[in-house]
Design a protein around this motif. Structure first.
Motif, PDB file in Angstrom:
ATOM      1  N   LEU A  82      71.429   3.407 -80.080  1.00 35.43           N
ATOM      2  CA  LEU A  82      70.037   3.247 -80.466  1.00 35.43           C
ATOM      3  C   LEU A  82      69.101   3.341 -79.266  1.00 35.43           C
ATOM      4  O   LEU A  82      68.013   3.918 -79.371  1.00 35.43           O
ATOM      5  N   THR A  83      69.518   2.810 -78.135  1.00 35.97           N
ATOM      6  CA  THR A  83      68.696   2.928 -76.928  1.00 35.97           C
ATOM      7  C   THR A  83      68.458   4.395 -76.601  1.00 35.97           C
ATOM      8  O   THR A  83      67.315   4.818 -76.380  1.00 35.97           O
ATOM      9  N   GLN A  84      69.530   5.194 -76.593  1.00 34.95           N
ATOM     10  CA  GLN A  84      69.389   6.618 -76.289  1.00 34.95           C
ATOM     11  C   GLN A  84      68.596   7.340 -77.363  1.00 34.95           C
ATOM     12  O   GLN A  84      67.786   8.213 -77.068  1.00 34.95           O
ATOM     13  N   ALA A  85      68.814   6.978 -78.619  1.00 37.27           N
ATOM     14  CA  ALA A  85      68.071   7.606 -79.715  1.00 37.27           C
ATOM     15  C   ALA A  85      66.571   7.363 -79.565  1.00 37.27           C
ATOM     16  O   ALA A  85      65.760   8.274 -79.793  1.00 37.27           O
ATOM     17  N   ILE A  86      66.204   6.150 -79.184  1.00 39.46           N
ATOM     18  CA  ILE A  86      64.788   5.826 -78.990  1.00 39.46           C
ATOM     19  C   ILE A  86      64.216   6.633 -77.832  1.00 39.46           C
ATOM     20  O   ILE A  86      63.130   7.220 -77.936  1.00 39.46           O
ATOM     21  N   LEU A  87      64.939   6.682 -76.728  1.00 39.36           N
ATOM     22  CA  LEU A  87      64.471   7.452 -75.575  1.00 39.36           C
ATOM     23  C   LEU A  87      64.348   8.934 -75.908  1.00 39.36           C
ATOM     24  O   LEU A  87      63.356   9.583 -75.525  1.00 39.36           O
ATOM     25  N   ASP A  88      65.339   9.473 -76.631  1.00 38.05           N
ATOM     26  CA  ASP A  88      65.287  10.883 -77.031  1.00 38.05           C
ATOM     27  C   ASP A  88      64.090  11.155 -77.937  1.00 38.05           C
ATOM     28  O   ASP A  88      63.401  12.170 -77.789  1.00 38.05           O
ATOM     29  N   LYS A  89      63.840  10.261 -78.868  1.00 39.79           N
ATOM     30  CA  LYS A  89      62.725  10.456 -79.795  1.00 39.79           C
ATOM     31  C   LYS A  89      61.382  10.356 -79.083  1.00 39.79           C
ATOM     32  O   LYS A  89      60.440  11.109 -79.387  1.00 39.79           O
ATOM     33  N   LEU A  90      61.277   9.436 -78.127  1.00 42.68           N
ATOM     34  CA  LEU A  90      60.040   9.346 -77.355  1.00 42.68           C
ATOM     35  C   LEU A  90      59.781  10.637 -76.585  1.00 42.68           C
ATOM     36  O   LEU A  90      58.645  11.107 -76.518  1.00 42.68           O
ATOM     37  N   VAL A  92      60.733  13.656 -77.441  1.00 38.50           N
ATOM     38  CA  VAL A  92      60.268  14.633 -78.429  1.00 38.50           C
ATOM     39  C   VAL A  92      58.804  14.367 -78.778  1.00 38.50           C
ATOM     40  O   VAL A  92      57.979  15.289 -78.850  1.00 38.50           O
ATOM     41  N   ASN A  93      58.466  13.104 -78.985  1.00 35.23           N
ATOM     42  CA  ASN A  93      57.107  12.761 -79.410  1.00 35.23           C
ATOM     43  C   ASN A  93      56.062  13.019 -78.331  1.00 35.23           C
ATOM     44  O   ASN A  93      54.903  13.287 -78.651  1.00 35.23           O
ATOM     45  N   TYR A  94      56.439  12.940 -77.063  1.00 33.65           N
ATOM     46  CA  TYR A  94      55.495  13.256 -75.994  1.00 33.65           C
ATOM     47  C   TYR A  94      54.991  14.688 -76.107  1.00 33.65           C
ATOM     48  O   TYR A  94      53.861  14.990 -75.742  1.00 33.65           O
ATOM     49  N   ASP A  95      55.832  15.570 -76.622  1.00 33.31           N
ATOM     50  CA  ASP A  95      55.460  16.967 -76.730  1.00 33.31           C
ATOM     51  C   ASP A  95      54.811  17.319 -78.060  1.00 33.31           C
ATOM     52  O   ASP A  95      54.433  18.470 -78.290  1.00 33.31           O
ATOM     53  N   ARG A  96      54.668  16.347 -78.935  1.00 35.72           N
ATOM     54  CA  ARG A  96      54.073  16.586 -80.252  1.00 35.72           C
ATOM     55  C   ARG A  96      52.580  16.301 -80.216  1.00 35.72           C
ATOM     56  O   ARG A  96      52.110  15.509 -79.420  1.00 35.72           O
ATOM     57  N   THR A  97      51.881  16.942 -81.119  1.00 36.01           N
ATOM     58  CA  THR A  97      50.474  16.601 -81.332  1.00 36.01           C
ATOM     59  C   THR A  97      50.306  16.244 -82.795  1.00 36.01           C
ATOM     60  O   THR A  97      50.946  16.820 -83.673  1.00 36.01           O
ATOM     61  N   TRP A  98      49.442  15.314 -83.027  1.00 35.81           N
ATOM     62  CA  TRP A  98      49.174  14.896 -84.405  1.00 35.81           C
ATOM     63  C   TRP A  98      47.737  15.163 -84.723  1.00 35.81           C
ATOM     64  O   TRP A  98      46.868  15.181 -83.923  1.00 35.81           O
TER      65      TRP A  98
END
Length: 98
Positions: A82-90, A92-98
């Motif tokens: 879960l720690t790695q999953a959270i870091l990986d998702k963050l 990805v989200n840094y490169d996203r725009t909403w």
């Protein structure tokens, strides 16, 4: 305390309650735990039903803890770091725009 340490404490609790036993009335399957995550997460909304601030922060904290407990257990059952999953998702989200 780390996520892994919390997960161990949660598993100790679940084991102590007998919920990992084959004959339990509360099977700890990934599907059942995922369902529990959603149920507990929906209970968070009750604290904001008629306003923007929770009336009882201690009760809200308890609901947040319920969600976290089930979430950590689900990650454990599915062998997800879960720690790695959270870091990986963050990342990805840094490169996203909403």
């Amino acid at each position: 305390m780390t996520i892994d340490e919390l997960t161990r404490v949660i598993n100790q609790f679940v084991t102590a309650k007998g919920w990992y036993a084959d004959d339990t009335k509360f099977p700890q399957t990934p599907r059942n735990i995922a369902t529990s995550v959603v149920i507990e997460a929906s209970e968070l909304l009750e604290h904001f039903q008629f306003g923007d601030e929770p009336a009882d922060k201690a009760a809200l904290a308890g609901e947040l803890a319920d969600v976290a407990n089930y979430l950590f257990q689900l990650a454990y059952l599915l062998d997800i770091d879960l720690t790695q999953a959270i870091l990986d998702k963050l990342k990805v989200n840094y490169d996203r725009t909403w």
